[in-house]
Write an enzyme that holds these catalytic residues in place. Structure first.
Site, mmCIF file in Angstrom:
data_model
loop_
_atom_site.group_PDB
_atom_site.id
_atom_site.type_symbol
_atom_site.label_atom_id
_atom_site.label_comp_id
_atom_site.label_asym_id
_atom_site.label_seq_id
_atom_site.Cartn_x
_atom_site.Cartn_y
_atom_site.Cartn_z
ATOM 1 N N PRO A 246 0.793 -1.222 0.000
ATOM 2 C CA PRO A 246 0.000 0.000 0.000
ATOM 3 C C PRO A 246 0.826 1.273 0.000
ATOM 4 O O PRO A 246 1.849 1.360 0.671
ATOM 5 C CB PRO A 246 -0.832 -0.103 1.282
ATOM 6 C CG PRO A 246 -0.159 -1.127 2.109
ATOM 7 C CD PRO A 246 0.517 -2.068 1.164
ATOM 8 N N ASN A 247 0.342 2.220 -0.777
ATOM 9 C CA ASN A 247 0.874 3.585 -0.879
ATOM 10 C C ASN A 247 2.179 3.679 -1.668
ATOM 11 O O ASN A 247 2.655 4.778 -1.942
ATOM 12 C CB ASN A 247 1.040 4.227 0.510
ATOM 13 C CG ASN A 247 -0.279 4.289 1.250
ATOM 14 O OD1 ASN A 247 -1.242 4.807 0.717
ATOM 15 N ND2 ASN A 247 -0.352 3.739 2.446
ATOM 16 N N ARG B 216 4.336 11.119 -2.593
ATOM 17 C CA ARG B 216 4.163 11.025 -1.141
ATOM 18 C C ARG B 216 5.472 11.370 -0.422
ATOM 19 O O ARG B 216 6.554 10.946 -0.855
ATOM 20 C CB ARG B 216 3.688 9.625 -0.727
ATOM 21 C CG ARG B 216 4.768 8.561 -0.684
ATOM 22 C CD ARG B 216 4.273 7.165 -0.331
ATOM 23 N NE ARG B 216 4.034 6.963 1.070
ATOM 24 C CZ ARG B 216 4.183 5.788 1.690
ATOM 25 N NH1 ARG B 216 4.565 4.709 1.008
ATOM 26 N NH2 ARG B 216 3.948 5.667 2.959
ATOM 27 N N TYR C 24 10.820 9.431 0.941
ATOM 28 C CA TYR C 24 10.822 8.392 -0.094
ATOM 29 C C TYR C 24 11.429 8.825 -1.426
ATOM 30 O O TYR C 24 11.542 8.010 -2.334
ATOM 31 C CB TYR C 24 9.387 7.872 -0.314
ATOM 32 C CG TYR C 24 8.782 7.254 0.931
ATOM 33 C CD1 TYR C 24 9.298 6.074 1.464
ATOM 34 C CD2 TYR C 24 7.719 7.858 1.599
ATOM 35 C CE1 TYR C 24 8.766 5.499 2.614
ATOM 36 C CE2 TYR C 24 7.170 7.292 2.749
ATOM 37 C CZ TYR C 24 7.700 6.118 3.252
ATOM 38 O OH TYR C 24 7.183 5.553 4.378
ATOM 39 N N ASN D 65 8.204 -5.303 -0.393
ATOM 40 C CA ASN D 65 8.028 -4.122 0.448
ATOM 41 C C ASN D 65 6.536 -4.023 0.701
ATOM 42 O O ASN D 65 5.782 -3.538 -0.154
ATOM 43 C CB ASN D 65 8.546 -2.864 -0.246
ATOM 44 C CG ASN D 65 8.413 -1.636 0.649
ATOM 45 O OD1 ASN D 65 7.794 -1.687 1.714
ATOM 46 N ND2 ASN D 65 8.979 -0.531 0.215
ATOM 47 N N ALA E 69 3.077 -0.410 5.142
ATOM 48 C CA ALA E 69 2.635 -0.469 6.544
ATOM 49 C C ALA E 69 2.143 -1.856 6.945
ATOM 50 O O ALA E 69 2.172 -2.200 8.137
ATOM 51 C CB ALA E 69 1.553 0.572 6.800
ATOM 52 N N GLU F 127 12.589 -9.106 2.761
ATOM 53 C CA GLU F 127 11.767 -7.930 3.095
ATOM 54 C C GLU F 127 12.627 -6.695 2.847
ATOM 55 O O GLU F 127 13.794 -6.667 3.263
ATOM 56 C CB GLU F 127 11.361 -8.004 4.573
ATOM 57 C CG GLU F 127 10.612 -6.767 5.051
ATOM 58 C CD GLU F 127 10.407 -6.767 6.561
ATOM 59 O OE1 GLU F 127 10.150 -7.836 7.159
ATOM 60 O OE2 GLU F 127 10.521 -5.672 7.152
ATOM 61 N N HIS G 217 12.715 -2.163 2.566
ATOM 62 C CA HIS G 217 12.091 -0.851 2.771
ATOM 63 C C HIS G 217 12.983 0.211 2.150
ATOM 64 O O HIS G 217 14.216 0.112 2.212
ATOM 65 C CB HIS G 217 11.891 -0.557 4.260
ATOM 66 C CG HIS G 217 11.032 -1.574 4.906
ATOM 67 N ND1 HIS G 217 9.666 -1.571 4.767
ATOM 68 C CD2 HIS G 217 11.352 -2.666 5.643
ATOM 69 C CE1 HIS G 217 9.180 -2.626 5.404
ATOM 70 N NE2 HIS G 217 10.168 -3.311 5.943
ATOM 71 N N ARG H 228 12.766 5.610 12.454
ATOM 72 C CA ARG H 228 11.470 6.296 12.378
ATOM 73 C C ARG H 228 10.600 5.933 13.598
ATOM 74 O O ARG H 228 11.128 5.522 14.618
ATOM 75 C CB ARG H 228 10.800 5.962 11.043
ATOM 76 C CG ARG H 228 11.662 6.392 9.846
ATOM 77 C CD ARG H 228 11.004 6.103 8.524
ATOM 78 N NE ARG H 228 9.756 6.843 8.367
ATOM 79 C CZ ARG H 228 8.829 6.557 7.445
ATOM 80 N NH1 ARG H 228 9.030 5.548 6.601
ATOM 81 N NH2 ARG H 228 7.722 7.271 7.363
HETATM 82 C C1 DQA Z 1 8.091 1.562 3.925
HETATM 83 C C2 DQA Z 1 8.147 1.822 5.437
HETATM 84 C C3 DQA Z 1 6.782 1.554 6.057
HETATM 85 O O1 DQA Z 1 6.834 1.789 7.459
HETATM 86 C C4 DQA Z 1 5.751 2.493 5.439
HETATM 87 O O2 DQA Z 1 4.481 2.232 5.988
HETATM 88 C C5 DQA Z 1 5.740 2.446 3.960
HETATM 89 C C6 DQA Z 1 7.008 2.376 3.243
HETATM 90 C C7 DQA Z 1 9.440 1.904 3.227
HETATM 91 O O3 DQA Z 1 9.636 1.432 2.120
HETATM 92 O O4 DQA Z 1 10.256 2.646 3.775
HETATM 93 O O5 DQA Z 1 4.688 2.546 3.327
HETATM 94 O O6 DQA Z 1 7.844 0.181 3.722
#
Ligand code: DQA
Length: 150
Positions: free
Chosen positions: A9-10, A17, A22, A75, A78, A99, A101, A108
């Site tokens: 998501p996102n 964003r 990012y 990735n 959240a 995994e 990020h 954070r």
């Molecule tokens: C993320 C870190 C997560 O905590 C966050 O919710 C994201 C992006 C990252 O790639 O840094 O959506 O996965």
């Protein structure tokens, strides 16, 4: 050798964003960079993004049957921090998994320090932007090579 790269998501909002966290790159631009890097390093790629938990679960299940891939780089955004359904899906598929990020989740908020996916992955890479994915793909390649040598 093919790697399935799953974004949750996102992550479709990259480039728009929270650019200070990012960066400026869109998901499409980042995926092209990762695909070119993987190609140069002897890997094919498939990319999947969804904002919906169950769709991510199904994409993981299809790593071999749908995507014909040998490993997963995920990735989960959240969902990383609370989706036991995605954690269980990763446990279902017997391929190497990483995994990743973009940001350094450990620098954070506290809720980002917990991953409920990590114990079903071979390892975790965070904080290196698009390079997190590239480093993870190289790690997947090395695991697959070692498995093939056995
Ligand atoms: C993320 C870190 C997560 O905590 C966050 O919710 C994201 C992006 C990252 O790639 O840094 O959506 O996965």
């Amino acid at each position: 050798m093919k790697i399935l790269i799953v974004n949750g998501p996102n992550l479709n909002m990259l480039g728009a964003r929270e650019k200070q966290i990012y960066g400026e790159q869109t998901l499409d631009e980042m995926n092209k960079e990762i695909a070119a890097f993987c190609n140069d390093n002897g890997m094919e790629t498939a990319f999947y993004q969804s904002n919906i938990e169950g769709e991510i679960v199904s994409a993981i299940h299809g790593v071999r049957s749908v995507y014909g891939a040998d490993a997963i780089v995920i990735n989960a955004g959240a969902y990383t921090h609370y989706s036991h359904a995605i954690g269980d899906a990763l446990a279902c598929v017997k391929v190497p998994k990483a995994e990743v990020h973009i940001s350094n989740v450990h620098a954070r908020e506290n809720f980002r320090h917990l991953s409920v996916l990590a114990d079903n992955c071979n390892g975790v890479i965070c904080g290196f932007g698009a390079d997190s994915y590239k480093l993870a793909c190289l790690a997947m390649k090395n695991i697959l090579i070692k498995q093939a040598e056995k």
